[in-house]
Write a protein that holds these residues in place. Sequence first.
Motif, PDB file in Angstrom:
ATOM      1  N   ASP A  48     -24.568   6.013   8.173  1.00  0.00           N
ATOM      2  CA  ASP A  48     -25.641   5.167   8.167  1.00  0.00           C
ATOM      3  C   ASP A  48     -26.520   5.780   9.313  1.00  0.00           C
ATOM      4  N   GLY A  49     -26.281   6.629   9.673  1.00  0.00           N
ATOM      5  CA  GLY A  49     -26.889   7.551  10.708  1.00  0.00           C
ATOM      6  C   GLY A  49     -25.865   7.041  11.848  1.00  0.00           C
ATOM      7  N   GLU A  50     -25.589   8.473  13.345  1.00  0.00           N
ATOM      8  CA  GLU A  50     -24.908   7.722  14.023  1.00  0.00           C
ATOM      9  C   GLU A  50     -25.794   7.868  15.071  1.00  0.00           C
ATOM     10  N   GLU A  51     -26.799   8.109  14.912  1.00  0.00           N
ATOM     11  CA  GLU A  51     -27.837   7.531  16.194  1.00  0.00           C
ATOM     12  C   GLU A  51     -27.954   6.851  17.262  1.00  0.00           C
ATOM     13  N   GLY A  52     -27.529   6.508  18.171  1.00  0.00           N
ATOM     14  CA  GLY A  52     -27.900   4.744  18.770  1.00  0.00           C
ATOM     15  C   GLY A  52     -26.606   4.137  18.746  1.00  0.00           C
ATOM     16  N   LEU A  53     -25.289   4.852  18.812  1.00  0.00           N
ATOM     17  CA  LEU A  53     -23.682   4.397  18.296  1.00  0.00           C
ATOM     18  C   LEU A  53     -22.679   4.745  19.022  1.00  0.00           C
ATOM     19  N   VAL A  54     -22.219   5.157  20.065  1.00  0.00           N
ATOM     20  CA  VAL A  54     -20.663   4.900  20.461  1.00  0.00           C
ATOM     21  C   VAL A  54     -19.358   5.145  20.005  1.00  0.00           C
ATOM     22  N   GLU A  55     -18.730   6.226  19.309  1.00  0.00           N
ATOM     23  CA  GLU A  55     -17.877   5.782  18.681  1.00  0.00           C
ATOM     24  C   GLU A  55     -16.459   6.637  19.574  1.00  0.00           C
ATOM     25  N   LEU A  56     -15.764   5.739  19.475  1.00  0.00           N
ATOM     26  CA  LEU A  56     -14.208   5.998  19.899  1.00  0.00           C
ATOM     27  C   LEU A  56     -12.967   6.225  18.751  1.00  0.00           C
ATOM     28  N   PRO A  57     -12.652   7.374  18.875  1.00  0.00           N
ATOM     29  CA  PRO A  57     -11.653   7.548  17.454  1.00  0.00           C
ATOM     30  C   PRO A  57     -10.345   6.664  18.478  1.00  0.00           C
ATOM     31  N   LEU A  58      -9.953   5.701  17.141  1.00  0.00           N
ATOM     32  CA  LEU A  58      -8.397   4.932  16.782  1.00  0.00           C
ATOM     33  C   LEU A  58      -7.332   5.716  16.974  1.00  0.00           C
ATOM     34  N   LEU A  59      -6.926   6.420  15.932  1.00  0.00           N
ATOM     35  CA  LEU A  59      -6.155   6.994  15.218  1.00  0.00           C
ATOM     36  C   LEU A  59      -6.134   7.800  14.020  1.00  0.00           C
ATOM     37  N   ASP A  60      -5.718   8.741  14.239  1.00  0.00           N
ATOM     38  CA  ASP A  60      -5.622   9.246  12.158  1.00  0.00           C
ATOM     39  C   ASP A  60      -4.240   8.872  11.294  1.00  0.00           C
ATOM     40  N   ASP A  61      -4.364   7.916  10.356  1.00  0.00           N
ATOM     41  CA  ASP A  61      -4.232   7.713   8.986  1.00  0.00           C
ATOM     42  C   ASP A  61      -4.044   8.237   8.478  1.00  0.00           C
ATOM     43  N   PRO A  62      -2.933   8.796   8.081  1.00  0.00           N
ATOM     44  CA  PRO A  62      -2.523   9.692   6.831  1.00  0.00           C
ATOM     45  C   PRO A  62      -1.809   9.303   5.649  1.00  0.00           C
ATOM     46  N   LEU A  63      -2.396   9.717   4.726  1.00  0.00           N
ATOM     47  CA  LEU A  63      -2.279   9.190   3.926  1.00  0.00           C
ATOM     48  C   LEU A  63      -1.042   9.213   2.787  1.00  0.00           C
ATOM     49  N   MET A  64      -0.106   8.445   2.357  1.00  0.00           N
ATOM     50  CA  MET A  64       1.019   7.913   1.185  1.00  0.00           C
ATOM     51  C   MET A  64       0.958   7.845   0.132  1.00  0.00           C
ATOM     52  N   VAL A  65       2.201   8.136  -0.439  1.00  0.00           N
ATOM     53  CA  VAL A  65       2.120   7.834  -2.044  1.00  0.00           C
ATOM     54  C   VAL A  65       2.883   6.880  -2.144  1.00  0.00           C
ATOM     55  N   LEU A  66       2.328   5.867  -2.782  1.00  0.00           N
ATOM     56  CA  LEU A  66       3.147   4.165  -3.113  1.00  0.00           C
ATOM     57  C   LEU A  66       4.275   4.888  -4.807  1.00  0.00           C
ATOM     58  N   LEU A  67       5.060   4.309  -4.800  1.00  0.00           N
ATOM     59  CA  LEU A  67       6.228   4.991  -6.005  1.00  0.00           C
ATOM     60  C   LEU A  67       6.899   3.410  -5.773  1.00  0.00           C
ATOM     61  N   PRO A  68       7.335   3.478  -7.509  1.00  0.00           N
ATOM     62  CA  PRO A  68       8.320   2.447  -8.244  1.00  0.00           C
ATOM     63  C   PRO A  68       9.320   3.329  -7.549  1.00  0.00           C
ATOM     64  N   ALA A  69      10.110   2.125  -6.865  1.00  0.00           N
ATOM     65  CA  ALA A  69      11.705   2.325  -6.123  1.00  0.00           C
ATOM     66  C   ALA A  69      12.374   3.789  -7.424  1.00  0.00           C
ATOM     67  N   GLY A  70      12.298   3.695  -8.544  1.00  0.00           N
ATOM     68  CA  GLY A  70      12.871   3.831  -9.700  1.00  0.00           C
ATOM     69  C   GLY A  70      12.606   5.900 -10.296  1.00  0.00           C
ATOM     70  N   HIS A  71      11.514   5.919  -9.309  1.00  0.00           N
ATOM     71  CA  HIS A  71      10.542   6.762  -9.576  1.00  0.00           C
ATOM     72  C   HIS A  71      11.384   8.503  -9.642  1.00  0.00           C
ATOM     73  N   PRO A  72      11.227   9.373 -10.870  1.00  0.00           N
ATOM     74  CA  PRO A  72      11.907  10.768  -9.545  1.00  0.00           C
ATOM     75  C   PRO A  72      12.032  11.430  -8.498  1.00  0.00           C
ATOM     76  N   LEU A  73      10.350  10.875  -8.466  1.00  0.00           N
ATOM     77  CA  LEU A  73       9.873  11.565  -7.436  1.00  0.00           C
ATOM     78  C   LEU A  73      10.246  11.389  -5.259  1.00  0.00           C
ATOM     79  N   ALA A  74      11.177   9.265  -5.851  1.00  0.00           N
ATOM     80  CA  ALA A  74      10.920   8.816  -5.331  1.00  0.00           C
ATOM     81  C   ALA A  74      11.877   9.241  -3.787  1.00  0.00           C
ATOM     82  N   VAL A 130       9.864  -0.724  -3.770  1.00  0.00           N
ATOM     83  CA  VAL A 130       9.262   0.146  -4.413  1.00  0.00           C
ATOM     84  C   VAL A 130       8.989   1.269  -2.483  1.00  0.00           C
ATOM     85  N   VAL A 131       8.852   2.777  -3.143  1.00  0.00           N
ATOM     86  CA  VAL A 131       8.359   3.317  -1.792  1.00  0.00           C
ATOM     87  C   VAL A 131       8.237   4.343  -1.292  1.00  0.00           C
TER      88      VAL A 131
END
Length: 314
Positions: A160-186, A261-262
């Motif tokens: 959207d064009g960052e000119e004219g905006l001030v950015e304050l980083p808040l957090l790094d949000d990791p990706l997780m895999v949501l699986l059924p509890a009975g899944h082989p990789l759970a 879920v896990v």
Amino acid sequence: MFDSRHIQTFAEVVRTGSYAATARDLGYTQPAISQQMKALERAAGTPLFVRAGRGLRLTDAGQLLARHATGILSSIATAHGQLKAITRLESGRVRVCAFPAANATLLPATVARVAAAHPGLRVELLEEEPPDSLRALREGRCDLALAFSTGHTGAVAHHDGEEGLVELPLLDDPLMVLLPAGHPLAGSDHVELGELERERWIAGCRHCRGHFVAACAEAGFTPDIAFTTDDNLAVRSLVAAGAGVALIPGMTLPLLRHTEVVARPLTPAGGRRVSAFALEGHETAPVTALLLRTLSEAAADMERATSGFPLPEA
């Protein structure tokens, strides 16, 4: 244009009936009062007083201004009081536009802290995904915007064009895999995206979906997206029912607790950066600065609370 100080002096002259009495009451010299009234008459373009014996009499123009003087001074006093209240964070309003996950997790904690410390402040929430939230900020529909960027799309401000905006980083949000509890990789400590090549997937908003498809391409497969929804509860219910698996941001984990879920960390690690944005120059306004500080504090608490926080197995 009238000088408010001259209006205040004029009102005192009207009350006392003379320059000398006004000078005594206000602590000025009589010539100083006379000079102020001459300046006011020049601004008005007409005389306001005429001599009447030892006193002063208002002209028609002076009578008109006298009728307005009380209201003018009252409005100035009211405005000054309101500005002081805003500066002292006793009153005011700030509008925050954020994406759904932030409105459900980060914003409630922020609003609660602000309300406890400054009950006179009003925080209003709007909901837009980025870059629409940044567009709302630029168009004046909000005072702060929360947005996220991913490794595949780059900083969201670039869309959207960052000119004219001030950015304050808040957090790094990791990706997780949501699986059924009975899944082989759970029971795994981490899950590689390539291990889920044959799964049916539940995908989110169009921006998140683009990042997801790109990540799957890097892992060597095209995902079978069976469901698309922005509703976190719908995602949880579909995964719990065994209808598919999903990639979820770590900040949504508190919303998705369920015995069926896990959540497991993704390998290689992926995620997004969540930031707050303000228009350049507006970030120092008292209410805006308060919200930015409080958002940062709430984000730090959230990162600590969700760090290494897998959902329980059934």
